[in-house]
Design an enzyme around this catalytic site. Sequence first.
Site, PDB file in Angstrom:
ATOM      1  N   VAL A 117       3.688  -0.680   4.595  1.00 20.40           N
ATOM      2  CA  VAL A 117       2.337  -1.174   4.846  1.00 20.40           C
ATOM      3  C   VAL A 117       1.897  -2.021   3.658  1.00 20.40           C
ATOM      4  O   VAL A 117       1.973  -1.576   2.510  1.00 20.40           O
ATOM      5  CB  VAL A 117       1.338  -0.023   5.079  1.00 20.40           C
ATOM      6  CG1 VAL A 117      -0.052  -0.580   5.372  1.00 20.40           C
ATOM      7  CG2 VAL A 117       1.799   0.872   6.229  1.00 20.40           C
ATOM      8  N   LYS A 156       1.405  -3.473   8.850  1.00 18.97           N
ATOM      9  CA  LYS A 156       2.498  -2.508   8.907  1.00 18.97           C
ATOM     10  C   LYS A 156       3.724  -3.196   9.486  1.00 18.97           C
ATOM     11  O   LYS A 156       3.685  -3.728  10.605  1.00 18.97           O
ATOM     12  CB  LYS A 156       2.099  -1.311   9.776  1.00 18.97           C
ATOM     13  CG  LYS A 156       3.099  -0.168   9.791  1.00 18.97           C
ATOM     14  CD  LYS A 156       2.507   1.035  10.515  1.00 18.97           C
ATOM     15  CE  LYS A 156       3.431   2.243  10.448  1.00 18.97           C
ATOM     16  NZ  LYS A 156       2.825   3.437  11.083  1.00 18.97           N
ATOM     17  N   ASP A 207       0.837  14.288  14.468  1.00 20.87           N
ATOM     18  CA  ASP A 207       1.112  14.378  13.031  1.00 20.87           C
ATOM     19  C   ASP A 207      -0.201  14.329  12.240  1.00 20.87           C
ATOM     20  O   ASP A 207      -0.348  13.550  11.296  1.00 20.87           O
ATOM     21  CB  ASP A 207       2.043  13.254  12.586  1.00 20.87           C
ATOM     22  CG  ASP A 207       2.668  13.518  11.208  1.00 20.87           C
ATOM     23  OD1 ASP A 207       2.698  14.701  10.791  1.00 20.87           O
ATOM     24  OD2 ASP A 207       3.119  12.574  10.557  1.00 20.87           O
ATOM     25  N   ILE A 250       0.833  -1.197   0.000  1.00 20.72           N
ATOM     26  CA  ILE A 250       0.000   0.000   0.000  1.00 20.72           C
ATOM     27  C   ILE A 250       0.867   1.245   0.000  1.00 20.72           C
ATOM     28  O   ILE A 250       0.605   2.216  -0.709  1.00 20.72           O
ATOM     29  CB  ILE A 250      -0.935   0.006   1.230  1.00 20.72           C
ATOM     30  CG1 ILE A 250      -1.900  -1.183   1.170  1.00 20.72           C
ATOM     31  CG2 ILE A 250      -1.719   1.311   1.295  1.00 20.72           C
ATOM     32  CD1 ILE A 250      -2.760  -1.317   2.415  1.00 20.72           C
ATOM     33  N   GLY A 251       1.929   1.235   0.780  1.00 23.84           N
ATOM     34  CA  GLY A 251       2.803   2.406   0.852  1.00 23.84           C
ATOM     35  C   GLY A 251       3.975   2.130   1.775  1.00 23.84           C
ATOM     36  O   GLY A 251       4.043   1.094   2.443  1.00 23.84           O
ATOM     37  N   SER A 252       4.908   3.073   1.812  1.00 22.36           N
ATOM     38  CA  SER A 252       6.077   2.909   2.673  1.00 22.36           C
ATOM     39  C   SER A 252       6.610   4.270   3.061  1.00 22.36           C
ATOM     40  O   SER A 252       6.357   5.274   2.399  1.00 22.36           O
ATOM     41  CB  SER A 252       7.168   2.107   1.963  1.00 22.36           C
ATOM     42  OG  SER A 252       7.604   2.777   0.804  1.00 22.36           O
ATOM     43  N   GLY A 253       7.336   4.290   4.163  1.00 21.43           N
ATOM     44  CA  GLY A 253       7.961   5.512   4.641  1.00 21.43           C
ATOM     45  C   GLY A 253       9.340   5.201   5.180  1.00 21.43           C
ATOM     46  O   GLY A 253       9.911   4.138   4.910  1.00 21.43           O
ATOM     47  N   GLY A 254       9.876   6.124   5.952  1.00 24.70           N
ATOM     48  CA  GLY A 254      11.225   5.944   6.444  1.00 24.70           C
ATOM     49  C   GLY A 254      11.368   4.829   7.462  1.00 24.70           C
ATOM     50  O   GLY A 254      12.449   4.275   7.635  1.00 24.70           O
TER      51      GLY A 254
END
Length: 490
Positions: free
Chosen positions: A22, A37, A131, A14-18
């Site tokens: 997910v 996650k 956030d 679905i997505g990713s960050g630092g």
Amino acid sequence: MPARLGRYAVRRRIGSGGFATVWLAYDEQLDSPVAVKVLAENWTEDATVRQRFLEEGRFLRKVESPYVVSVYDAGELEDGRPYLVMSYADQGTLADRLEVEGLTPAQALEVVRQAGAGLQALHERGVLHRDVKPANVLFRTVEEGGAGAVRAMVADLGLGKALDVSSRLTMIAGTPSYVAPEQAQGEPLDPRADQYSLAAVAYLMLAGRPPYAHASLAAAAAPAPPPPVSTSERPLPPEVDAVVRRALAPDREDRWPDVTSFVAALDAALAPAVSAGAPAAWLPVDPDLTQPGARPTARPSVEPLADPVPPRRRRGRLVAGVLAGVVALAVGLGGGYAVQQRQVHDATVADDSGTLFVTVPHDWAAAAAPAGWTAPTDDGGRFPALSVGTSADWTDVQSADQGVFVAILPGTELPDRMPRHPECAEADEPVDGTVEGHDARTVLYTGCPGGVTVERVVQLAANRLLWVQIRSAHSATANAVLDDVETRGI
């Protein structure tokens, strides 16, 4: 892509960050899609980050609210990385919706009501979000009155803190355009910091523009008064501006006592603008947004495509870290086609060396050149590179086709000048920031043939740069592809 995470069958990312990735997965025992996650591999041994990741699950478990993303399960993979199993937001995020179209005042108010209820539930259980922004307001389909409806939920408590901890020690973090001044200054926090961020989101939905465009937390620490919420294009009662401005007061003592008070005041102020009432389905269910799809099946095989024609744009030079006049360089690309389909909406493509990976909409993977390139530098040299697009000609100057070019090249500092695109109507100012801890510079070009163009250069290592160019019909898609560029081994 892993086949399974614990007992959950993985469908796609679905997505990713630092700090985490997910995945959309499938709970075969309960016959339901879930979001899993997983802590990023490079943070597995960092005790502080690991603890923060696990705290997110604990914070969310404290709250049983329909307006906060739920955590159903937690576990640990064989390599030691923890994961959280959460409710799946099949209707995307508020950021997704605002990229496609604006919201009516009634719809904006309902988003504030529901997100505000989620934040108030967190606050009552001693948790700050810290956030709040459009990307962290998720939408999910629920059954109400025998029909599908959309519900807003607050999510991603990666920066969340227990109130007793925040009162003693606060890490300076957050998204500059939405963060409260006291948070940007590293002061002890209370729920009024989340109220400020929610007010900034409300301003964006009502005015059609954010109240601030802070480039850094330092700028967010001392904000100037924003323009009025009401405009000639979006007229609103004057009471609305007064309510939102109070919530955005730089001094927290001047804000509303709590989130509930702010939401109630905004409800009253907006009453003349929404007197007709919001429709029953205040946001329509969008079948084109991310959906869980069918039960997992074996991934289909993919036949190799013929070598595409390499991108044909003006060649430039990178000398002493200066990328001068480069528009789109992919000289020397060619070879096979390495693509792993995830499902009908996405595909992950890798270069031949296994260094570069990018996840793109499925139709972007029509033509790929993964064999590397000869970098346009004084000493040349062969480096990993990957071009993926809806056609082999996607990089032609006047083409409306879409695609992404990713490459490694030598360099010890970010370029002073970014590539220019005279075929585009406008170019934003370069934005300097970080991508997963690496210095980066990004420029967005609008009014281009077929949509937008994005150029990004990242200082990946002391002597290596990562260059990404994207051409897309929509900036939301370009941002998603930017987030899904991965490197390995560097």
